[in-house]
Design a protein around this motif. Structure first.
Motif, PDB file in Angstrom:
ATOM      1  N   CYS A 291      -2.145 -13.769  20.238  1.00 30.90           N
ATOM      2  CA  CYS A 291      -3.572 -13.811  20.240  1.00 30.90           C
ATOM      3  C   CYS A 291      -4.123 -14.563  21.496  1.00 30.90           C
ATOM      4  O   CYS A 291      -5.126 -14.270  21.880  1.00 30.90           O
TER       5      CYS A 291
ATOM      6  N   VAL B  36     -11.682  -9.793  16.222  1.00 30.60           N
ATOM      7  CA  VAL B  36     -11.761 -10.416  17.414  1.00 30.60           C
ATOM      8  C   VAL B  36     -13.319 -10.465  18.062  1.00 30.60           C
ATOM      9  O   VAL B  36     -13.797 -11.354  18.418  1.00 30.60           O
TER      10      VAL B  36
ATOM     11  N   ILE C  32      -6.689 -16.014  12.899  1.00 32.16           N
ATOM     12  CA  ILE C  32      -6.010 -15.015  13.865  1.00 32.16           C
ATOM     13  C   ILE C  32      -5.032 -15.642  14.480  1.00 32.16           C
ATOM     14  O   ILE C  32      -3.880 -15.077  14.817  1.00 32.16           O
ATOM     15  N   HIS C  33      -5.122 -16.759  15.192  1.00 29.65           N
ATOM     16  CA  HIS C  33      -4.294 -17.368  15.921  1.00 29.65           C
ATOM     17  C   HIS C  33      -3.030 -17.911  15.024  1.00 29.65           C
ATOM     18  O   HIS C  33      -1.897 -17.709  15.499  1.00 29.65           O
TER      19      HIS C  33
ATOM     20  N   TYR D  90      -3.925 -12.369  24.541  1.00 29.53           N
ATOM     21  CA  TYR D  90      -4.982 -11.434  24.371  1.00 29.53           C
ATOM     22  C   TYR D  90      -6.427 -11.967  24.865  1.00 29.53           C
ATOM     23  O   TYR D  90      -7.296 -11.359  25.789  1.00 29.53           O
TER      24      TYR D  90
ATOM     25  N   ARG E 135      -0.996 -14.449  14.197  1.00 25.59           N
ATOM     26  CA  ARG E 135      -0.596 -13.606  15.552  1.00 25.59           C
ATOM     27  C   ARG E 135       0.188 -14.631  16.702  1.00 25.59           C
ATOM     28  O   ARG E 135       0.515 -14.043  17.665  1.00 25.59           O
TER      29      ARG E 135
ATOM     30  N   TYR F 128      -7.801  -6.790  16.923  1.00 29.47           N
ATOM     31  CA  TYR F 128      -7.999  -6.954  18.350  1.00 29.47           C
ATOM     32  C   TYR F 128      -9.165  -6.129  18.779  1.00 29.47           C
ATOM     33  O   TYR F 128     -10.105  -6.263  19.401  1.00 29.47           O
TER      34      TYR F 128
END
Length: 708
Positions: A661, A620, A653-654, A664, A657, A616
């Protein structure tokens, strides 16, 4: 312009020129004028052909026929210009000639006049392919270079002639070839050369699959076989001119399949290669080309070589001599040409029908002199004071390693090396060559040669080479420059990708020393305008990222994880910088591949402590900051590939997480970039689409809109 109007305009211009006497070119002596006139006739002819093509396409047969007749009336003039002794005048008309043949190719039936035109063009091309007396073969300058280009244009005409009438071309070449070679002893060199050249050109003019010229069409195969038989039995290989000699060797190699049909001719061709006509020819140019062609000839006929192997190896013995700089002895061949001879020797030994013991003995006979010389020369280099002498000794050592490396090209893998009983010989070579890495003199040259040898041995010896790698790596990482590291990293990549878990302890041990060496070079200050230093650093960064991609892609990510939290960040921060800060889309793409792989491996709930925060805090933002930069050009193909990998990273990432995600991005990160709420909603919906392609396409649109 309307094709009929253009046709009428061209014809009216022709009438004006003809009535003014311009078409009587045989009485014109002004070469510059004729060169310009030739261009004009070329333009007129091509314009008429363009009109014909358009009219045919439009179905206007009457006017198309008129355009064709207009073209035909210019052919006699075209032929006069094509055959002109000045090559510039001839060259300027080739476009018209080529396009005219293209028309004839499309006609189902040719008139007698059109057939005569084809034959006339053919004869003109054969005549114009011929060298003139002034051509300087030993010191080729601008005029010679222009003739080579002109010859290539004529070759295209010959290929087009073959499409119009292959039978006529074959018969014409056969007639010229046979009559010339019957009396080659009294024929001028340029006529002998062009006769053989025409046979050579037939291979491309009358193409076949996999060079199978001597099967299929019986009449064609018979004609080519007859010409090849004449070529190798006529004695023309003894002609005392380099152009004829070279053309002979080029042609026998191009038609190597002939020797599977008539293998009885192999010995006489081998002798031509192996005596004063080929490898021992007084001309360095002939020697050089023959070394390459001999290698090709042997490789293509390796099954037929068995009866001649020992004889060939004996005859090439003197050509294998390594010539040290201090004895004044000049090798018969240059080192580049010796590479081909060593490769040929290796191929002969490996592909022979001998038992493994005999192959091993022959390979040892081939390589032992190199190893012995290498040891002596390395000792001399260590003691040498004069820099010029050091350089020449290092070159000689490098050649020795290169020759040994080249013999291994006959092997495809470890299995073939073992079957031939040659593993031990190459291990001996390794032990002989590796001490050169600790030599403090001429490091660049010596390291380069040994590194190349190691690349080959990884293929040939596989895990047997592994005990040598740690010591070799340690030496190669000492006193490194950017170029040294760029060339060393592919070796480590090759080892990592091939042996994976087997080299995990080695990678653990050398990982941080390699990174420190890389960072030390990257952090060295350089002049602001030093483009060379900037490029070297860019290439080194790419090499570093390629190394990390290999490590992560080979299932070796624990090597990075085991370096400790502080070192892991030191490893990964440059990857984030590479993705965002440097306008290098090739490096950016690699960085996103690394990041997506690490997220895939470590991004879940059970990943290394602190990695989720790193995702993060760094990964990202990198996925947005990089594409938002002005230097990130979405019209560039490489940049689009980088964006595609950026999309993969975000999707990964999605995936790892989940809703956390999306939350965020919705509530923290995208609002911090001043993205409108409706666009944030749209982005998160696209991210959650199961089809990754939909998100990739959306991401490109998102950043196109987001850029100021």
């Amino acid at each position: 312009m309307d094709p009929v109007d253009k046709m009428k305009l061209v014809e009216s211009l022709c009438q004006v020129l003809q009535s003014a006497g311009f078409f009587s070119i045989d009485r014109e002596e002004d070469v510059d004028f004729l060169a310009r006139f030739s261009k004009l006739v070329n333009g007129m002819g091509q314009s008429l052909i363009v009109s014909w093509t358009k009219l045919i396409k439009n179905g206007d047969i009457k006017n198309a026929q008129e355009a064709l007749q207009g073209t035909e009336t210019k052919v006699a003039l075209m032929l006069q210009l094509l055959i002109h002794e000045d090559d510039d005048i001839s060259s300027n008309i080739i476009g018209f000639c080529y396009d005219y043949l293209h028309i004839l190719k499309q006609l189902t039936v040719l008139s007698d006049q059109q057939k005569a035109n084809v034959e006339a063009i053919m004869l003109a091309v054969m005549k114009k392919l011929t060298y003139d007396e002034e051509y300087n073969f030993e010191n080729e300058g601008e005029d010679e270079a222009m003739f080579v280009v002109y010859r290539k244009q004529l070759k295209l005409l010959l290929d087009r002639l073959a499409q119009v009438s292959p039978e006529l071309l074959l018969a014409s070449v056969r007639r010229v070839f046979s009559s010339t070679l019957q009396n080659w002893q009294t024929t001028r060199f340029m006529e002998a050369e062009v006769a053989i050249r025409l046979l050579y050109m037939l291979a491309e003019a009358l193409p076949v699959s996999h060079g199978a010229h001597f099967s299929g069409d019986v009449s064609k195969a018979s004609a080519l076989q007859d010409m090849m038989r004449t070529l190798v039995t006529s004695g023309v290989s003894s002609y005392q001119h380099t152009s004829v000699t070279l053309e002979f060797f080029e042609t026998v190699v191009r038609y190597e399949k002939f020797f599977t049909v008539e293998p009885q001719h192999i010995p006489c061709v081998l002798m031509a290669f192996l005596d004063h006509r080929g490898l021992w020819h007084p001309s360095a140019k002939v020697q050089s080309r023959t070394a390459y062609l001999f290698s090709r000839f042997v490789k293509s006929l390796n099954k037929q070589m068995n009866p001649f192997i020992e004889d060939i190896l004996n005859r090439i013995q003197d050509l294998l001599e390594l010539s040290p700089p201090e004895n004044g002895y000049q090798s018969l061949l240059s080192s580049d040409n010796q590479l081909f001879i060593y490769e040929t020797a290796g191929v002969l030994i490996v592909n022979s029908e001998y038992p493994a013991e005999r192959k091993q003995a022959l390979m040892r006979n081939l390589l032992t002199p190199l190893m012995e010389k290498f040891k002596i020369l390395l000792e001399k280099l260590m003691l040498a004071q004069d820099e010029e002498r050091q350089a020449s000794l290092a070159d000689c050592l490098n050649h020795a390693v290169g020759f040994a490396s080249r013999t291994s090209k006959a092997f495809s893998n470890k299995q073939t090396v073992k079957q031939c009983g040659c593993s031990e010989v190459y291990l001996d070579c390794l032990q002989t060559f590796l001490p050169a890495l600790s030599c403090p003199l001429q490091k660049d040259v010596l390291r380069s040669g040994v590194r190349t040898f190691l690349h080959r041995m990884i293929i040939c010896l596989e895990e047997e080479v592994l005990p040598f790698i740690p010591s070799a790596s340690e030496h190669m990482l000492k006193d490194c420059e950017a170029k040294d590291l760029q060339e060393f990293i592919p070796l480590i990549n090759q080892i990592t990708a091939k042996f994976k878990i087997q080299v995990s302890p080695f990678l653990q041990q050398m990982f941080m020393p390699l990174l420190h060496a890389i960072f030390e070079v990257l952090l060295r200050p350089a002049e602001e305008n030093d483009q060379s230093a900037a490029l070297e650093k860019q290439m080194l960064r790419r090499s570093y990222f390629a190394f990390l991609q290999t490590v992560t892609g080979s299932g070796m990510s624990e090597v990075i994880a085991n370096q400790g939290a502080e070192n892991v960040e030191q490893v990964l921060v440059p990857v984030i910088q590479g993705a965002v800060e440097y306008p290098d889309p090739i490096a950016q793409k690699t960085c996103f591949i690394i990041l997506s792989k690490l997220v895939e491996l470590w991004g879940g709930k059970d990943g290394p402590v602190g990695f989720a925060d790193f995702v993060y805090k760094h990964i990202v933002p990198a996925c947005f900051l990089a594409p938002l930069k002005q230097t990130f050009d979405l019209a560039d193909a490489q940049t689009v590939l980088a964006l595609s990998e950026c999309a993969v990273t975000l999707k990964t990432i999605h995936l790892k997480r989940g809703p956390e995600c999306v939350q965020y991005l919705q509530q923290e990160y995208l609002p911090s970039l001043q993205v409108a709420p409706e666009i944030i909603q749209e982005f998160c919906q696209a991210l959650q689409q199961p089809d990754a392609k939909v998100f990739k396409n959306y991401l490109k649109v998102f950043f196109q809109r987001a850029k100021p």
